[in-house]
Write an enzyme that holds these catalytic residues in place. Structure first.
Site, mmCIF file in Angstrom:
data_model
loop_
_atom_site.group_PDB
_atom_site.id
_atom_site.type_symbol
_atom_site.label_atom_id
_atom_site.label_comp_id
_atom_site.label_asym_id
_atom_site.label_seq_id
_atom_site.Cartn_x
_atom_site.Cartn_y
_atom_site.Cartn_z
ATOM 1 C CB THR A 132 -21.167 5.503 -9.302
ATOM 2 O OG1 THR A 132 -20.179 4.488 -9.297
ATOM 3 C CG2 THR A 132 -20.727 6.545 -10.334
ATOM 4 C CG ASP A 133 -17.743 2.835 -5.915
ATOM 5 O OD1 ASP A 133 -18.208 2.723 -7.082
ATOM 6 O OD2 ASP A 133 -17.367 1.849 -5.249
ATOM 7 C CD GLU A 134 -18.202 2.144 -11.784
ATOM 8 O OE1 GLU A 134 -17.796 2.395 -12.926
ATOM 9 O OE2 GLU A 134 -19.013 1.242 -11.518
ATOM 10 C CG ASP B 9 -37.522 5.213 -16.180
ATOM 11 O OD1 ASP B 9 -36.876 4.848 -15.178
ATOM 12 O OD2 ASP B 9 -37.205 4.901 -17.352
ATOM 13 C CE LYS B 10 -34.853 7.979 -24.343
ATOM 14 N NZ LYS B 10 -33.490 8.308 -24.787
ATOM 15 C CG LEU C 220 -32.200 6.940 -8.148
ATOM 16 C CD1 LEU C 220 -33.642 7.092 -7.688
ATOM 17 C CD2 LEU C 220 -31.620 5.653 -7.598
ATOM 18 N N GLY D 218 -9.287 -0.155 -20.129
ATOM 19 C CA GLY D 218 -9.245 0.789 -18.993
ATOM 20 C C GLY D 218 -9.943 0.255 -17.746
ATOM 21 C CE1 TYR E 180 -22.868 5.271 -14.663
ATOM 22 C CE2 TYR E 180 -21.042 4.115 -13.619
ATOM 23 C CZ TYR E 180 -22.318 4.656 -13.547
ATOM 24 O OH TYR E 180 -23.037 4.584 -12.372
ATOM 25 N NE ARG F 217 -16.000 -2.980 -18.122
ATOM 26 C CZ ARG F 217 -16.781 -2.992 -17.036
ATOM 27 N NH1 ARG F 217 -16.367 -2.446 -15.911
ATOM 28 N NH2 ARG F 217 -17.963 -3.556 -17.054
ATOM 29 C CB SER G 59 -21.155 10.865 -17.970
ATOM 30 O OG SER G 59 -21.583 9.622 -17.448
ATOM 31 C CE LYS G 60 -24.217 8.811 -11.728
ATOM 32 N NZ LYS G 60 -25.700 9.013 -11.705
ATOM 33 N NE ARG H 195 -15.770 -2.953 -10.528
ATOM 34 C CZ ARG H 195 -14.515 -2.817 -10.977
ATOM 35 N NH1 ARG H 195 -13.483 -2.987 -10.169
ATOM 36 N NH2 ARG H 195 -14.293 -2.485 -12.230
#
Ligand code: NAD
Ligand code: TYD
Length: 357
Positions: free
Chosen positions: A137-139, A38-39, A86, A295, A162, A293, A165-166, A226
């Protein structure tokens, strides 16, 4: 050093979901060596893993997945047989303000891990021995209207930096399976909640503000929906898929607990008032509708029948139970919340690993 049956790299283990996954793997599989890479960005906190520090099958490595050479060197040192990936930039609002970090970590970082795994295992790596398990993710599926559920075959239609990118990283992971025979599994999960979540996300942010008696900012009219899942149930699904999932497959994971944001915040207020409120002000009065937010996806909801029917997974927590224990956890772990909001938690790494970084 003890001979371990498996050497597993878990990336992002100091984060919210990663810390629950690391704990399960370290505690339940003493025969595995678990390396948590992890960073330690703002979202990474080793205090989440105090109880596993010092266990003989656990090692922490501070590294950045965007650093190709560093990742290659770590793979050469440890010779992992599997990866549970992850590490990510995970917050939609941050991705709207600074998309590039999301592209770097979520896409380039994933490619670096895939390349190191491929170099280490070879093309057509052995199923059963090697696995690259990518957590998503489901997004990636975009936004639903009032009806319908995301299934594993729903076309990708990401909207935020986000989720885009996923989605890219999911496609690239799948491409390594089809092109190079890299053994992969992908799971796409709905919104998680529970202990250790950074208080930028809806539920811990609201609990933090409730404690401070500050306004509870609900975006737009609070009508967005959600599908919530307790983090321990997600971690259990990851454990199951790691051991029993079919290589090359995608699995959706969800809680089937849909709530719109206003309903959810009201439920949180009620739980908080039952547990703690002592200033006489009804917590719901703190709700404030703020600018929406950009979009903002309207609704996410998951059909998780594949993992349920094929592997027998189902969530062990109802939303009401999970929410109550989560609110209690944040109230009982005031120091964790205070340290995270003040930035104090970064000192834990320096003390533990004796470094001035
Ligand atoms: P988080 O933000 O709490 O943790 C992310 C972790 O990754 C942190 O410990 C951070 O330090 C680390 N990290 C970030 N950039 C890094 C880099 N360049 N190199 C190495 N480490 C880095 O995130 P989370 O909510 O625990 O999510 C974990 C994963 O699960 C992510 O891939 C996310 O997309 C996915 N996911 C999250 C949810 C959710 O509701 N939180 C739902 C579905 C899927
Ligand atoms: P979040 O926890 O950021 O997760 P995601 O955007 O990945 O689903 O937000 C959950 C929902 O809550 C989302 O519809 C946005 C909304 N929200 C608020 O209304 N107020 C807030 O302060 C936050 C952080 C989120």
């Amino acid at each position: 050093m003890a001979d371990f049956e498996r050497k597993i790299l878990i990336t992002g283990g100091a984060g919210f979901i990663g810390s629950h996954v690391v704990r399960i793997f370290v505690d339940q599989y003493p025969q595995y060596q678990i390396v948590n890479l992890d960073k330690l960005t703002y979202a990474g906190n080793l205090e989440n893993l105090k109880d596993v520090e010092g266990k003989p099958n656990y090692t922490f490595v501070k590294a950045d997945i965007t650093d190709e050479e560093q990742i290659e060197a770590i793979f050469n040192d440890y010779k992992f047989d599997s990866v549970v990936h992850l590490a990510a930039e995970s917050h939609v609002d941050r991705s709207i303000h600074s998309p590039k970090e999301f592209i770097m970590t979520n896409i380039v970082g994933t490619v670096n891990l895939l390349n190191s795994a491929r170099a280490s295992w070879g093309d057509g790596a052995t199923e059963g021995k090697n696995l690259f398990y990518h957590i998503s993710t489901d997004e990636v599926y975009g936004s639903l209207g009032a009806e319908g559920l995301f299934t594993e075959t729903t076309p990708y239609d990401p909207h935020s930096p986000y989720s885009a990118s996923k989605a890219s990283s999911d496609h690239i992971v799948r491409a390594y399976f089809h092109t190079y025979g890299l053994p992969i599994i992908i799971s796409n999960c709905s919104n998680n909640y529970g202990p250790n979540q950074f208080p930028e996300k809806l539920i811990p942010l609201m609990v933090h503000n409730l404690k401070q008696r500050k306004a509870l900012p609900v975006y737009g009219k609070g009508e967005n929906v959600r599908d919530w899942l307790y983090v321990g149930d997600h971690a259990a699904a990851i454990d199951l898929l790691f051991h029993k999932g079919t290589v090359g497959e995608t699995y959706n994971i969800g809680g089937s607990e849909e709530r719109n944001n206003l309903e959810l915040v009201k439920q949180l207020c009620r739980i908080y008032d039952e547990l703690q409120n002592d200033d006489g002000l009804k917590s719901e009065e703190l709700i404030e509708f703020v600018q929406d937010r950009p979009g903002h996806d309207f609704r996410y909801a998951i059909d998780s029948s594949k993992i349920q029917n094929e592997l027998g997974w189902k969530p062990a927590h109802t939303f009401e139970q999970g929410m109550k224990s989560t609110v209690k956890w944040y109230l009982e772990n005031e120091e964790w919340l205070n340290n995270v909001t003040s930035g104090e938690y970064k000192k834990y790494y320096e003390l533990q690993y004796n470094t001035g970084n």
